[in-house]
Design an enzyme around this catalytic site. Sequence first.
Site, PDB file in Angstrom:
ATOM      1  CG  ASP A  82      -1.763  -1.286   1.282  1.00  0.00           C
ATOM      2  OD1 ASP A  82      -2.232  -1.734   0.230  1.00  0.00           O
ATOM      3  OD2 ASP A  82      -1.880  -1.851   2.386  1.00  0.00           O
ATOM      4  N   GLY A 141       1.483   2.945  -2.653  1.00  0.00           N
ATOM      5  CA  GLY A 141       1.088   3.789  -3.788  1.00  0.00           C
ATOM      6  C   GLY A 141       1.808   3.382  -5.064  1.00  0.00           C
ATOM      7  CE  LYS A 142       3.205  -2.472  -4.468  1.00  0.00           C
ATOM      8  NZ  LYS A 142       3.148  -2.216  -3.022  1.00  0.00           N
ATOM      9  N   GLY A 193      -3.732  -4.381  -4.396  1.00  0.00           N
ATOM     10  CA  GLY A 193      -4.708  -3.376  -4.798  1.00  0.00           C
ATOM     11  C   GLY A 193      -3.948  -2.141  -5.227  1.00  0.00           C
ATOM     12  CG  HIS A 194      -1.049  -2.195  -7.560  1.00  0.00           C
ATOM     13  ND1 HIS A 194      -0.113  -2.821  -8.331  1.00  0.00           N
ATOM     14  CD2 HIS A 194      -0.796  -2.589  -6.296  1.00  0.00           C
ATOM     15  CE1 HIS A 194       0.674  -3.566  -7.561  1.00  0.00           C
ATOM     16  NE2 HIS A 194       0.261  -3.441  -6.315  1.00  0.00           N
ATOM     17  CB  THR A 195      -5.406   3.273  -6.312  1.00  0.00           C
ATOM     18  OG1 THR A 195      -5.888   2.316  -5.363  1.00  0.00           O
ATOM     19  CG2 THR A 195      -6.521   4.229  -6.681  1.00  0.00           C
ATOM     20  CD  GLN A 222       1.198  -8.862  -2.451  1.00  0.00           C
ATOM     21  OE1 GLN A 222       2.048  -9.446  -3.090  1.00  0.00           O
ATOM     22  NE2 GLN A 222      -0.032  -8.707  -2.900  1.00  0.00           N
ATOM     23  CG  ASP A 279      -0.517  14.295  -0.176  1.00  0.00           C
ATOM     24  OD1 ASP A 279       0.309  13.417  -0.518  1.00  0.00           O
ATOM     25  OD2 ASP A 279      -1.746  14.105  -0.175  1.00  0.00           O
TER      26      ASP A 279
END
Length: 437
Positions: free
Chosen positions: A17, A19-20, A44-46, A230, A339
Site C-alpha cells: 500500500d 502507492g505503487k 490493490g493498485h490504484t 505487496q 501531502d
Amino acid sequence: MENASVNVTVVGLQWGDEGKGKVVDALSSGCQFVVRFCGGANAGHTVRVGEEKYALHLIPSGILRPGVVNVIANGVAFDPIVALEEIEGLAARGVAVGPENLRISAAAQVVMPWHGLEDRLSEQRLGKGKIGTTARGIGPCYADKARRTTAVRVGELLEADALAAKVHAIAEIKNCTFAALYGAEAMDAEAIIEEFTDIGRQIAPMVANTGAMLRRAVAERVPILFEGGQGSMLDIDHGTYPFVTSSPVAACGVPVGAGVPPSAVGRVVGLVKAYTSRVGAGPFPSEQDNQIGDRLRDRGNEYGTTTGRPRRCGWLDAFAVRYAADLSGAHEIALALLDVLSGFEELRVCTGYRLGGQAVADFDPSQMGDVECVYETLPGWAEDLTAARRFGDLPAEAQQYVAAVEDLLGRPVGFIGVGPDREALIAHHTVLRGVGK
Ligand code: IMP
C-alpha cells in the site's frame, strides 16, 4: 551502483500500500512491457487518470497506457474470476483489454475455488492467532504450487478433458480434507469444471509463454517495467514471517517470478510511504495506536483497496526501510503520500531499534515484535502540498523531511508523491527521464 539494463523494477519497501499503482503508471510511459511477477488478487493498485479512479488487483498498472503490453508472469497466483471481472470493468470504461495489451503466463498458478475456501476456513479456525490474510486464497494456492500434485496452472485450463480429470481428483482430496478439518460441505466438482473450462476458452487468446517473450525483450533491450505487489516486509523469505504473504515480493523475486536473468532487474525504484501502514496481524514497532495513527488513517484514507479493512498506521520506520532498500538493491526511492503529513506540528522518524536496552546493529525482521524504536524528531508544516509540482514549491520543512529520508536510507529520493492525481508527482533526484515532468 552500476546499472546497464534499460529496465525498471518498482517494489514496495514497507508492508504494501505504498502507492505503487501511481508510480508504475507514471514510469510505464517509457516502457513496452509492464510485468507482475508475484502475488495475486491480494494486491490493490490504484491509478487515477483525470477524474477517473481505477482500482486494479491483478491486471498490471500499465493497462491504462496505450501501446504497453501487460504481462501476468509465472510467479503470480492468477485468479481468473477476478481477472475477467477486472477486464470487463475496464472495457465498460473504454479500456479494451485483449491479447495486444495483456499476456498471461501458461505457467502461472490458478487460484481455484478451494483456495479461497481454505483461506477463510483456516483463518476462522486460527481465531486470535490468524495471519489476517486478504482471504483471496493466496497462501493455499502457493502451498499447492509447492505440493505440485494438487496445483493447476493456467495452461491446463485450455485442455478441457485433462482439466476435468484433474479437478475431479483434486476436489476429492480437498473435500475429504475440509470435511475432516473444518466440517465443511463438499464442493461440486462438476460445477467447477464447467466454470473453469469456460474461463479457459475466454482467456485462451491471452495465454502465452511469457518467459520466452520477456527474455527476447531483454536480449533486444526493449524496456520492461517489473511491478511489485505487496511490500518487502511481507516477503515470504525476508519479511516478518509468519505474518507475510506467500511469494517473494522484493526485487529478488523478479528473475524467478518473471523468468528473466537477474541482470534484467534494472534500475530498482523502492516505493516508500512518508509514514507507515500495515493491514493484518504482525509486529509494527512504529505503530501509533492513538490519535496520531487515527489522523494518518483519515488523512491518508488508509482503508484496504482489496478488503476495505482500516489499516494500522504509524511513523516512518527508516531502519526497516533501509533493510528493505538494501535487500532489493534500491537505486532510488519514490517517496509517496508526503501531502498526508501536512498539519502535524512535529514529525517523528524511527532511525533505529533497541532490544533489551541495547542498540540493535543488524536489522532482523524476526526480532521486530520485541524492539523499541529510537526516534528523530523533525519540524512539521501546515501547508497543503497537493499543488506542488517542483521540489522548490515545497515548504522548507517538507524539503528537510525529504533530505532526512535520503540521509537515513543512503540513496536519493527520485520522486515525491504529493496527491492522488497523475500529475501530483515531483521528479527530484531521479535519473529516469520523462516522468513527472
Ligand atoms: P495474503 O497475501 O492474503 O495471504 O495475506 C497475508 C498478509 O499480507 C496479510 O497481513 C495481508 O493483509 C497482507 N497483504 C497481502 N497483500 C497485501 C497488499 O497488497 N497490501 C497490503 N497488505 C497485503
